[in-house]
Design an enzyme around this catalytic site. Structure first.
Site, PDB file in Angstrom:
ATOM      1  N   ALA A 189      80.930   3.697   0.619  1.00 41.98           N
ATOM      2  CA  ALA A 189      80.933   2.230   0.550  1.00 41.98           C
ATOM      3  C   ALA A 189      80.098   1.781  -0.635  1.00 41.98           C
ATOM      4  O   ALA A 189      79.253   0.892  -0.521  1.00 41.98           O
ATOM      5  CB  ALA A 189      80.389   1.639   1.846  1.00 41.98           C
ATOM      6  N   GLY A 281      80.767   8.625  -5.933  1.00 42.59           N
ATOM      7  CA  GLY A 281      79.897   8.549  -7.105  1.00 42.59           C
ATOM      8  C   GLY A 281      80.484   9.328  -8.275  1.00 42.59           C
ATOM      9  O   GLY A 281      81.569   9.917  -8.181  1.00 42.59           O
ATOM     10  N   HIS A 454      79.189 -31.656 -13.204  1.00 46.02           N
ATOM     11  CA  HIS A 454      79.573 -31.884 -11.808  1.00 46.02           C
ATOM     12  C   HIS A 454      81.037 -32.251 -11.759  1.00 46.02           C
ATOM     13  O   HIS A 454      81.470 -33.095 -12.563  1.00 46.02           O
ATOM     14  CB  HIS A 454      78.726 -33.015 -11.208  1.00 46.02           C
ATOM     15  CG  HIS A 454      79.174 -33.398  -9.824  1.00 46.02           C
ATOM     16  ND1 HIS A 454      78.846 -32.631  -8.724  1.00 46.02           N
ATOM     17  CD2 HIS A 454      79.965 -34.418  -9.379  1.00 46.02           C
ATOM     18  CE1 HIS A 454      79.382 -33.184  -7.641  1.00 46.02           C
ATOM     19  NE2 HIS A 454      80.072 -34.261  -8.004  1.00 46.02           N
TER      20      HIS A 454
END
Ligand code: FAD
Ligand code: AMP
Length: 482
Positions: A189, A281, A454
């Site tokens: 994971a 890995g 915004h």
């Protein structure tokens, strides 16, 4: 073509090609050697990142995200599209096209910058000598004032699940499935396991992720890791922590499956999958790269040993990217490539290893830089924390994509930003403004006093910075201050 160079770079992944281009820009006569061959035996530049890493994985993440949106998220906007279907070979072909475009781009950049791209496998045979063997076994010797090793990394294999490239695959094989597996197992994971697991889960696979560790994403701030586990678990990713894979058996017959054996807190378990991705890995790749007589030192995990400036123990030889210590990330390698090139030109360039941003491209994305709350508390640093949830962001709500939060951590005494941790849509891009701010030693107040457009997702970063000092506007503050 003369065989004498100022700089010879071995490997054309992001660390190598960037080093080569920067060297050429600085006036060095430069060659870059690459051994990567396509299925039809053509040399391609770009390394893991462009061919089987960052780019193709993101192409599939984007395609599968659009599928998921069309299937689950259009209706709320009043859009009905009927039954949504996925043509997996077409999706894979699009990914291949993106890869082709970018790898050809590197070839173009080499030509434009006058880097000699040389096809073949390079071996360092002396402090200033590299022998290149091409695919037909023909050899040539290059003389180099400086050598930059950028040989990258390859997936780690584990004995319990030997890769057969059909049912049990590594990350490269997981980018090539021609249909959606019904039952998909993922071992690990980590970043790659979660990204590739997400791709196939979005397309309908029942995905089980087996992870040996008990803690989910140990390198991530705990609050963010906990939130990501909660969100990802709702996306048909069954993440089983504390589950160590110990063996596997392939079925016989035409339609293959694999029975995976693993142990968890309840004892020995088995689970059957149609495909299994091994994502445990990567290891540095130095196979047949260095003649022992040259004496380049490796560390005990097989990385080429370098100092902070990426110099090896041999004065004319440098190493950059995944083949040396540090996070295995494309941008970290690129910056090391630039640093070495500029230092060869007597500039004092340095990589700031404290500010390497990290991203996991799940949805929502997880991105962070600097230190986590746990690291800072363990160091005894007094901190202020500002958290702003996207559910309070107008732009996130308008997009119906409001999972996650921005967490900004500042030094309680100086207000200097020490870390930023984001889970949310576009977290990678949102994080970058804080990476820049931290590079300039900004305070939370500096961000708080900056005007943000915004409505924009970036307002969540602004508000988290205000919250760190107790005066966020659009949420209640943990600590209220003037
Ligand atoms: P590489 O990219 O591995 O390149 C090394 C090159 O050297 C290869 O082309 C190899 O063929 C060549 N080479 C090796 N030895 C020799 C030799 N003797 N002679 C000639 N050539 C040689 N990182 C990110 O930052 N973001 C991401 O989103 C991301 N996603 C990823 C997804 C996946 C599925 C994977 C597998 C990796 C991902 N990574 C990501 C990691 C990233 O790909 C690596 O960190 C990066 O490619 C490392 O760059 P590099 O130049 O050091 O090595
Ligand atoms: P990363 O290094 O981020 O790619 O993550 C790889 C993950 O694989 C790590 O979290 C490891 O704990 C996990 N892992 C390694 N070996 C096994 C195994 N045999 N079973 C389950 N998980 C494993």
């Amino acid at each position: 073509m003369s065989n004498e160079y100022d700089v010879v770079v071995i490997g054309s992944g992001p660390a190598g090609y960037v080093a080569a281009i920067r060297c050429a820009q600085l006036g060095f006569k430069t060659a870059c050697i690459e051994k990567w061959l396509t299925k039809d035996d053509k040399t391609v530049f770009g390394g893991t990142c462009l061919n089987v890493g960052c780019i193709p994985s993101k192409a599939l993440l984007d395609s599968s995200h659009k599928f998921m949106d069309a299937q689950n998220h259009f209706e709320v906007h009043g859009i009905s599209v009927g039954k949504v279907a996925i043509d997996v070979p077409a999706m894979i072909a699009r990914k291949d096209k993106v890869v082709d475009q970018l790898t050809s781009g590197i070839k173009g950049l080499f030509t434009a910058n006058k880097v000699d791209g040389i096809a073949g496998t390079g071996k360092v045979t002396g402090p200033n000598k590299v022998v290149v063997t091409d695919k037909d076994g023909k050899q040539q010797e290059l003389a180099a004032k400086h050598i930059i090793i950028a040989a990258g990394s390859v997936p780690i294999d584990i004995p319990p699940t030997p890769i057969d490239h059909e049912t049990i695959v590594d990350s490269t094989g997981a980018l090539e499935f021609q249909e959606v597996p019904k039952r998909l197992g993922v071992i690990g994971a980590g970043v790659i396991g979660l990204e590739l697991g997400s791709v196939w889960a979005r397309l309908g696979a029942k995905v089980t992720v087996l992870e040996a560790l008990d803690d989910f994403l140990p390198m991530v701030d705990r609050q963010i890791a906990k939130e990501s586990m909660k969100i990802l678990s709702k996306q048909d990713l069954d993440i089983k922590m504390g589950s160590r894979v110990t063996g596997s058996k392939l079925s016989k017959g035409a339609k293959k499956s694999v029975t995976v054996e693993y142990s968890d807190k309840d004892g020995e378990q088995t689970e059957v999958f149609d495909k299994l991705i091994v994502a445990v890995g990567r290891r540095p790749f130095t196979d047949s790269l260095l003649d022992e007589s040259v004496g380049v030192e490796l560390d005990d995990r097989g990385f080429v040993k370098v100092n902070d400036q990426c110099a090896t123990n041999i004065p004319s030889i440098y190493a950059v990217g995944d083949v040396v210590r540090g996070p295995m990330l494309a941008h970290k390698g690129m910056e090391e490539g630039v640093m070495v090139a500029e230092r060869l030109a007597d500039k004092k360039t340095q990589v700031n290893y404290d500010l390497v941003p990290s991203v996991i491209y799940t949805h929502p994305e997880i991105a962070w830089v600097g230190k986590s709350e746990e690291e800072l508390k363990a160091e005894g640093v007094e901190i202020n924390i500002g958290v702003f949830p996207f559910v309070a962001s107008g732009r996130a709500l308008a997009a119906n994509d409001a999972d996650g939060m921005v967490k900004l951590i500042a030094d309680a005494k100086t207000d200097r930003i020490l870390g930023c941790h984001i889970i949310g849509a576009s977290a990678a891009d949102l994080l970058q403004q804080i990476v820049i701010a931290m590079e300039f030693s900004a305070s939370a107040e500096d961000i708080g006093l900056t005007m943000f457009s915004h409505p924009a997702l970036s307002e969540a970063v602004h508000e988290a910075a205000l919250a760190a000092n107790g005066h966020a506007i659009h949420i209640g503050n943990r600590k209220r201050r003037k």
